[in-house]
Design a protein around this motif. Structure first.
Motif, mmCIF file in Angstrom:
data_model
loop_
_atom_site.group_PDB
_atom_site.id
_atom_site.type_symbol
_atom_site.label_atom_id
_atom_site.label_comp_id
_atom_site.label_asym_id
_atom_site.label_seq_id
_atom_site.Cartn_x
_atom_site.Cartn_y
_atom_site.Cartn_z
ATOM 1 N N HIS A 101 12.078 -9.920 -1.674
ATOM 2 C CA HIS A 101 11.791 -10.618 -0.416
ATOM 3 C C HIS A 101 11.963 -9.681 0.778
ATOM 4 C CE1 HIS A 101 11.538 -13.966 2.391
ATOM 5 N NE2 HIS A 101 12.641 -13.508 2.987
ATOM 6 N N SER A 102 13.024 -8.875 0.775
ATOM 7 C CA SER A 102 13.262 -7.961 1.894
ATOM 8 C C SER A 102 12.154 -6.925 1.999
ATOM 9 C CB SER A 102 14.616 -7.258 1.717
ATOM 10 O OG SER A 102 15.669 -8.195 1.704
ATOM 11 N N TYR A 103 11.760 -6.342 0.852
ATOM 12 C CA TYR A 103 10.713 -5.314 0.901
ATOM 13 C C TYR A 103 9.367 -5.927 1.264
ATOM 14 C CZ TYR A 103 8.686 -0.793 -0.171
ATOM 15 O OH TYR A 103 8.053 0.422 -0.068
ATOM 16 N N LYS A 104 9.112 -7.147 0.826
ATOM 17 C CA LYS A 104 7.873 -7.830 1.226
ATOM 18 C C LYS A 104 7.812 -8.005 2.732
ATOM 19 C CE LYS A 104 7.905 -12.082 1.499
ATOM 20 N NZ LYS A 104 8.095 -13.531 1.292
ATOM 21 N N GLU A 105 8.911 -8.401 3.320
ATOM 22 C CA GLU A 105 8.948 -8.572 4.768
ATOM 23 C C GLU A 105 8.731 -7.248 5.485
ATOM 24 O OE1 GLU A 105 9.028 -11.358 6.375
ATOM 25 O OE2 GLU A 105 9.168 -12.543 4.537
ATOM 26 N N ILE A 106 9.266 -6.172 4.920
ATOM 27 C CA ILE A 106 9.052 -4.853 5.532
ATOM 28 C C ILE A 106 7.572 -4.484 5.513
ATOM 29 C CG2 ILE A 106 9.514 -2.394 5.232
ATOM 30 C CD1 ILE A 106 12.304 -3.141 4.242
ATOM 31 N N ILE A 107 6.880 -4.710 4.386
ATOM 32 C CA ILE A 107 5.447 -4.386 4.292
ATOM 33 C C ILE A 107 4.640 -5.248 5.259
ATOM 34 C CG2 ILE A 107 3.454 -4.409 2.755
ATOM 35 C CD1 ILE A 107 5.290 -3.745 0.454
ATOM 36 N N ILE A 108 4.971 -6.521 5.317
ATOM 37 C CA ILE A 108 4.219 -7.421 6.215
ATOM 38 C C ILE A 108 4.387 -6.989 7.664
ATOM 39 C CG2 ILE A 108 4.132 -9.775 7.094
ATOM 40 C CD1 ILE A 108 4.719 -10.753 4.272
ATOM 41 N N GLU A 109 5.612 -6.656 8.058
ATOM 42 C CA GLU A 109 5.842 -6.228 9.435
ATOM 43 C C GLU A 109 5.128 -4.923 9.732
ATOM 44 O OE1 GLU A 109 7.312 -7.783 11.919
ATOM 45 O OE2 GLU A 109 7.590 -9.527 10.605
ATOM 46 N N ALA A 110 5.174 -3.977 8.776
ATOM 47 C CA ALA A 110 4.482 -2.707 8.993
ATOM 48 C C ALA A 110 2.974 -2.912 9.081
ATOM 49 C CB ALA A 110 4.830 -1.734 7.865
ATOM 50 N N THR A 111 2.415 -3.784 8.238
ATOM 51 C CA THR A 111 0.975 -4.046 8.270
ATOM 52 C C THR A 111 0.576 -4.716 9.578
ATOM 53 O OG1 THR A 111 1.003 -4.291 5.857
ATOM 54 C CG2 THR A 111 -0.913 -5.141 7.029
ATOM 55 N N THR B 242 -5.553 2.081 8.733
ATOM 56 C CA THR B 242 -4.787 0.869 8.426
ATOM 57 C C THR B 242 -5.041 0.407 7.002
ATOM 58 O OG1 THR B 242 -4.882 0.211 10.739
ATOM 59 C CG2 THR B 242 -4.389 -1.509 9.127
ATOM 60 N N VAL B 243 -6.305 0.414 6.571
ATOM 61 C CA VAL B 243 -6.649 -0.058 5.229
ATOM 62 C C VAL B 243 -6.110 0.896 4.168
ATOM 63 C CG1 VAL B 243 -8.561 -0.567 3.670
ATOM 64 C CG2 VAL B 243 -8.657 -1.321 6.048
ATOM 65 N N VAL B 244 -6.206 2.212 4.436
ATOM 66 C CA VAL B 244 -5.694 3.180 3.460
ATOM 67 C C VAL B 244 -4.174 3.070 3.332
ATOM 68 C CG1 VAL B 244 -5.452 5.647 2.974
ATOM 69 C CG2 VAL B 244 -7.626 4.762 3.791
ATOM 70 N N ALA B 245 -3.473 2.964 4.456
ATOM 71 C CA ALA B 245 -2.009 2.831 4.407
ATOM 72 C C ALA B 245 -1.602 1.540 3.712
ATOM 73 C CB ALA B 245 -1.452 2.885 5.824
ATOM 74 N N PHE B 246 -2.348 0.449 3.987
ATOM 75 C CA PHE B 246 -2.048 -0.820 3.317
ATOM 76 C C PHE B 246 -2.231 -0.697 1.807
ATOM 77 C CE2 PHE B 246 -3.911 -4.620 1.421
ATOM 78 C CZ PHE B 246 -2.858 -5.512 1.557
ATOM 79 N N THR B 247 -3.271 -0.007 1.385
ATOM 80 C CA THR B 247 -3.534 0.155 -0.052
ATOM 81 C C THR B 247 -2.390 0.902 -0.730
ATOM 82 O OG1 THR B 247 -5.916 0.171 0.363
ATOM 83 C CG2 THR B 247 -5.153 1.063 -1.741
ATOM 84 N N LYS B 248 -1.996 2.020 -0.139
ATOM 85 C CA LYS B 248 -0.919 2.804 -0.747
ATOM 86 C C LYS B 248 0.392 2.007 -0.775
ATOM 87 C CE LYS B 248 -1.227 6.474 1.856
ATOM 88 N NZ LYS B 248 -0.943 7.829 2.360
ATOM 89 N N GLN B 249 0.710 1.300 0.298
ATOM 90 C CA GLN B 249 1.970 0.557 0.358
ATOM 91 C C GLN B 249 1.975 -0.628 -0.598
ATOM 92 O OE1 GLN B 249 2.989 -0.658 4.345
ATOM 93 N NE2 GLN B 249 5.151 -0.219 3.999
ATOM 94 N N THR B 250 0.857 -1.321 -0.705
ATOM 95 C CA THR B 250 0.781 -2.478 -1.602
ATOM 96 C C THR B 250 0.872 -2.059 -3.061
ATOM 97 O OG1 THR B 250 -0.572 -3.660 0.020
ATOM 98 C CG2 THR B 250 -0.610 -4.470 -2.244
ATOM 99 N N MET B 251 0.139 -1.002 -3.428
ATOM 100 C CA MET B 251 0.192 -0.545 -4.823
ATOM 101 C C MET B 251 1.585 0.008 -5.165
ATOM 102 S SD MET B 251 -2.633 -1.424 -6.005
ATOM 103 C CE MET B 251 -2.309 -0.746 -7.622
ATOM 104 N N GLY B 252 2.233 0.676 -4.195
ATOM 105 C CA GLY B 252 3.599 1.142 -4.443
ATOM 106 C C GLY B 252 4.564 -0.017 -4.647
ATOM 107 N N PHE B 253 4.395 -1.076 -3.818
ATOM 108 C CA PHE B 253 5.227 -2.267 -3.976
ATOM 109 C C PHE B 253 5.019 -2.911 -5.340
ATOM 110 C CE2 PHE B 253 5.296 -6.966 -3.478
ATOM 111 C CZ PHE B 253 6.667 -7.126 -3.351
#
Length: 716
Positions: free
Chosen positions: A547-557, A607-618
């Motif tokens: 949950h904490s890491y999900k919130e971090i990704i959402i805020e960064a996105t 933005t899309v490239v960073a989102f892709t890398k962060q989501t796949m890492g998560f």
């Protein structure tokens, strides 16, 4: 420095009239300055070093002779000890000859004097009686008849304070007494002066009162049948000592000289033997069959009924149990010695031998009395074994260190208690090992050490438990499973405190959980699967981390979306472009080449490239943490993260008016829906083992192109 100068200086220093103060005074007067003093100091230092080297050389030359001499001294000491022992035995044999001839001489005497023909000790009985201050009191009865014995006890009660109520047993009399010095058993430090009073059935120890000459205070009273005497070998300056063993303690006393020590040892053994013989005779007399009633002569009455004759026959004799064997008579004392010397196996062997002998035999009063004595020793032995397994004892040596006590408790029929104490001991050992583990700066390094210490201890405990309790009640195995569950809780507490409470990154937490799972799977080799327990104990912490890491990704996105300009990426260098291609390939995007342009341009938004890398890492890190209880948590987190990017793209398509930028947004949306989302679905299905319907619905329900930005329904 010349040889003559060195020799002169050595002779001067070695002379008997040498005085350092005068020498220094003369030297300072004769020297011209600091330089002369420094040179003389160097000469003295060189002479000291030369002397030290010569001393070492002499020691090295003679050390073999030192060793041989010490060895010969050791041999000589052993031979002298053996010779002393032989002389003592010869003296005892010679002293026993007059004692054996005494009854014959007394029987052949013409007078009725009780002391005629007696040896020195026997004569001392009638002449001296009780002599509290010396060790020369006779070993036999205190005087002729009951009056002399009572007089001796009365004198004893007057000399010792606090024992009047303890020595009122009929037939009790003084055998021997003398001054002793008590020493501490561990460090051999002198404790106090005492006086020992040996009765025919017990030993009284009284402390010396320095302010009242010839008076003593009661200290302890030991029955002889529970007392073991051990000779302590002389080890100067500690000599002329003997040890008294009485469970659960032992005491060391020093006699005045070797002769008095030998007398103490002899008289103690003789008195114990006499007491044992007396009680054996009493048991034999108690077990002996009663004499049948006298058989009356057959009545001459011809009318007497034959049934009356049958009623007159004696009762059937009760079956007799032979307890006169020496090993049975000495069994209680032997058990005391085994317990005091920590020979637990020998004690249990004696108990097994007795139980085997008394099996299927009746229980007359002598047998019941013997069993009562033995049961008391069994209780004492059990207490010692329980103490051996207590967590207060040293926990070093691992589970095998408990095998001795556990096996003897099982042999005593205390299987449940042995299981409980064994598991309690191992729980304390595991807790201590975890607590003593040094916390490292690197969390992963600490977790590796923690898992190694804990799971190794758990594996060793399981193997030792299977060895010790094989063939016992199956309930012990249930207790072990409960204990393993409790121990796992202890491990998870330490694990979570270091990994989750310290707010480590998701990748570090995933790697730590992976290490713990791998160690936990090793227990499956012995049939102990605790994976489900570690899952149940970690589920809350892992949920919180996801949950904490999900919130971090959402805020960064959301932050990147707020600054989105919808421009192509320019990586500036071919190396940077190659690195990005490798990163996307590791994320599972195999067709990323079609989105790269000339030189170092990428036809996608940052933005899309960073989102892709962060989501796949998560997703990759979450799959390392995955187990069935986390299925919905992980799936819902993925959907929330993807919706943030998808909704931003849809919103941008509706709001953007520039045809060129709109085409670029449409290209990024195509990359998200046609490339990224299928990769997420496929990787999730591979890691979980089943497809995710929510991810499919999210992709199928998407609307990529809208004609009117304000419209929410029309599709081109």
């Amino acid at each position: 420095m010349s040889d003559s100068g060195a020799s002169r200086l050595r002779r001067q220093l070695e002379s008997g009239s040498f005085e350092a103060r005068l020498y220094v005074k003369q030297l300072s007067q004769q020297s011209d300055g600091d330089r002369d003093l420094q040179e003389h100091r160097q000469r003295v230092q060189a002479l000291a070093e030369e002397t030290a080297q010569n001393l070492k050389r002499n020691v090295y030359q003679n050390y073999r002779q030192f060793i041989e001499t010490a060895r010969e001294i050791s041999y000589l000491e052993s031979e002298m000890y053996q010779l002393s022992h032989l002389l003592t035995e010869q003296k005892s044999s010679l002293e026993s000859i007059p004692l054996a001839l005494l009854p014959a001489a007394a029987a052949g005497a013409s007078t009725g004097d009780d002391t005629a023909g007696a040896g020195p000790r026997e004569r001392g009985v009638a002449q001296t009686g009780f002599l509290p201050g010396s060790a020369g009191v006779p070993r036999e009865g205190p005087g002729p008849g009951e009056e002399g014995k009572q007089r001796t006890l009365t004198t004893l009660l007057e000399k010792v304070e606090g024992c009047r109520d303890l020595l009122e047993t009929p037939g009790q009399y003084l055998v021997y007494n003398g001054d002793l010095v008590e020493y501490e058993a561990d460090h051999m430090a002198q404790l106090q002066r005492v006086h020992g009073f040996l009765m025919n059935d017990c030993l009284l120890v009284a402390t010396w009162l320095p302010q009242r000459r010839g008076m003593y205070r009661y200290n302890a009273l030991y029955p002889l049948d529970r007392l073991a005497v051990v000779n302590v070998k002389d080890n100067p300056p500690m000599k002329d000592m003997f040890k008294l063993l009485m469970f659960p303690e032992s005491r060391i006393f020093q006699a005045e000289n070797a002769k008095i020590k030998r007398e103490w040892l002899e008289v103690l053994e003789e008195t114990k033997r006499a007491l044992s013989d007396k009680r054996r005779r009493e048991q034999e007399e108690a077990a002996a069959p009663r004499a049948p009633p006298p058989v009356t002569s057959k009545s001459s009455n011809p009318f007497e009924d034959e049934d009356d004759e049958e009623l007159a026959t004696p009762e059937v004799e009760e079956e007799k149990v032979d307890l006169s064997m020496e090993w049975i008579q000495e069994l209680p004392e032997d058990l005391d010695v085994c317990i005091a010397q920590r020979d637990f196996e020998g004690a249990v062997d004696l108990l097994d031998k007795l139980n085997h002998y008394l099996e299927d035999k009746p229980s007359p009063p002598p047998v019941k009395e013997l069993r009562a004595k033995v049961d008391e020793r069994v209780r004492q032995l059990t207490e010692v074994l329980v103490f051996e397994l207590s967590p207060d004892r040293s926990l070093r040596g691992g589970p095998k260190a408990t095998r001795r006590a556990v096996s003897q408790l099982i042999r005593l029929g205390q299987c449940t208690k042995a299981c409980e104490l064994f598991l309690r001991n191992r729980a304390a050992a595991v807790h201590t090992a975890i607590r003593q583990l040094r916390i490292e700066g690197a969390t992963l390094l600490y977790i590796h050490k923690l898992c190694h210490v804990f799971f190794t201890s758990l594996l060793e405990t399981a193997r030792e438990f299977e060895t010790d309790f094989a063939g016992t009640d199956s309930g012990c195995y249930s207790a072990f499973v409960v204990w393993a569950r409790s121990a796992m809780g202890m491990f998870v507490d330490a694990f979570s405190k270091q990994v989750f409470d310290s707010k480590e990154s998701l990748s570090t937490a995933a790697e730590c959980v992976k290490v713990a799972k791998e160690h936990c799977q090793q227990l499956g080799e012995i049939g102990l699967d605790l994976t489900f327990i570690i899952h149940a104990l970690l589920v809350k912490d892992i949920q919180g981390a996801l949950h904490s890491y999900k919130e971090i990704i959402i805020e960064a996105t959301k932050h990147r979306n707020s600054e989105e300009m919808w421009r192509r990426m320019n990586l500036m260098t071919p190396e940077a472009l190659g690195k990005l291609k490798e990163e996307m390939r590791s994320c599972g995007v195999s067709n990323f080449e079609q989105y790269t342009g000339d030189d170092c341009w990428v036809n996608l938004s940052y933005t899309v490239v960073a989102f892709t890398k962060q989501t796949m890492g998560f997703l990759e890190e979450a799959l390392k943490l995955y187990f069935p209880e986390l299925h919905m948590v992980l799936l819902e987190s993925l959907v929330e993260v993807i919706l943030v990017a998808v909704q931003h793209v849809d919103y941008s398509l509706r709001c953007e008016q520039d045809p060129e930028k709109k085409a670029f947004i449409r290209q990024n949306a195509s990359f998200l829906y046609e490339t990224v989302l299928p990769v997420v679905e496929r990787r999730f299905e591979e890691g979980v083992g089943k497809p995710a319907k929510q991810l499919q619905d999210l992709r199928n329900a998407s609307r990529l192109l809208r004609v009117n930005p304000e419209s929410t329904t029309s599709v081109v």
